[in-house]
Design a protein around this motif. Sequence first.
Motif, PDB file in Angstrom:
ATOM      1  N   LEU A   1      -6.887   8.988   7.037  1.00  5.53           N
ATOM      2  CA  LEU A   1      -6.849   7.674   7.486  1.00  5.53           C
ATOM      3  C   LEU A   1      -7.788   7.610   8.646  1.00  5.53           C
ATOM      4  O   LEU A   1      -8.800   6.688   9.181  1.00  5.53           O
TER       5      LEU A   1
ATOM      6  N   THR B   1     -11.556   7.015   8.556  1.00  7.93           N
ATOM      7  CA  THR B   1     -11.867   5.869   7.839  1.00  7.93           C
ATOM      8  C   THR B   1     -13.220   5.389   8.503  1.00  7.93           C
ATOM      9  O   THR B   1     -14.445   4.834   7.809  1.00  7.93           O
TER      10      THR B   1
ATOM     11  N   HIS C   1      -6.484   2.429   0.150  1.00  7.32           N
ATOM     12  CA  HIS C   1      -6.728   2.212   1.626  1.00  7.32           C
ATOM     13  C   HIS C   1      -7.884   1.141   1.550  1.00  7.32           C
ATOM     14  O   HIS C   1      -7.973   0.261   2.614  1.00  7.32           O
TER      15      HIS C   1
ATOM     16  N   GLN D   1       0.670  -1.216  -0.040  1.00 12.68           N
ATOM     17  CA  GLN D   1       0.089   0.116  -0.043  1.00 12.68           C
ATOM     18  C   GLN D   1       0.892   1.273   0.176  1.00 12.68           C
ATOM     19  O   GLN D   1       0.531   2.128  -0.765  1.00 12.68           O
TER      20      GLN D   1
END
Length: 352
Positions: A67, A70, A137, A10
């Motif tokens: 992030l 999320t 992600h 990633q």
Amino acid sequence: MRSTPAAQQQTRTILIATAGVWLLAYAAMTLGWVSAAAPHFWDGAFRRAIICLVGAMMCLAMGPLLLRSTPWPFVRRLALAAGLSLVGSLIFGVLDYTVYVVILPRWPESTFWGVMLIARTVFWFFGAWAAIFMAVHADLAAREARFKLEAARVLATETQNRMLRYQISPHFLFNTLNALATLVMERQNDRAEQMILGLSGFLRRSLERDVREMVTLAEELDGERQYVAIEQIRFGERLSYVERIPAELADALAPNLILQPVIENAVKHGLSRTREPMTIEVVVAAQAGGMLSITVSDDGASGAGAPPGLGVGLENVRRRLETHYGERATLTCGVREPRGFQVRLDLPLERA
């Protein structure tokens, strides 16, 4: 910080995507000067490279904020990505004006609002990067979820296999210890000693092998001979045992101790209802389609009045085959004519 192979992949993907987006942005904003024959091209191109490098670093700085979002609903995450892209493009515009107009100006016709128009174009590059980041992600999260699901499935299968395997020992030990106690009370010390040694060897073999382990048919049948030898001490000449296995199938693989409940079932039901002798025969053969058949049959009284369906031992075997092979393996059983019982295992032919 995660350091799994998927997480490392990633990170590489995001770095490559960042470089690609900003190289594209650099080309789009710089090549326009070529067609317009703008003065001081190389000076402008150098300054643009510095600004685009800062833009790439700004994108990477957006990553932790994306992030953290999320768990948010998709609409809120989309709004955050748009807001961060807008802020990034405005900062890029201010930086662009500072580098081109405030520091060593070479283009006096440039104005603040004129230079800030570039922020409108750069906004879409920030937005494209944010979309790529969230997609990468999401892909990682999906792969990790699939990995955890598979790990849980494997753990459940191993646990079930272990429980099925451990059901073997109590029945066998109960019968053997009862027989051993009888031999001791009857002062048949030699036979009792043989049974103890045989039981020791059989249990050592069983405990040394992992529940998940596959063994060759040669090893599996060697263990079954040890088991039958113990039972022959109990029943003497009433119990005979025969194997028919081609030499080329000796290295075929089967689950460890898969035949023990089948043979124990034959001994238990075939000899318990009669005083006549009985022979257990194990026949192994290769079948079409890459399959292997193992047939265990007896000519005892086990077929007389046999109840429909599978008993505990045979159901144990069927479930072990199902957990290991799925629908590729089957267990069939039934009464033999003129007497006796037969169990057949069909499983994929795999070799050591």
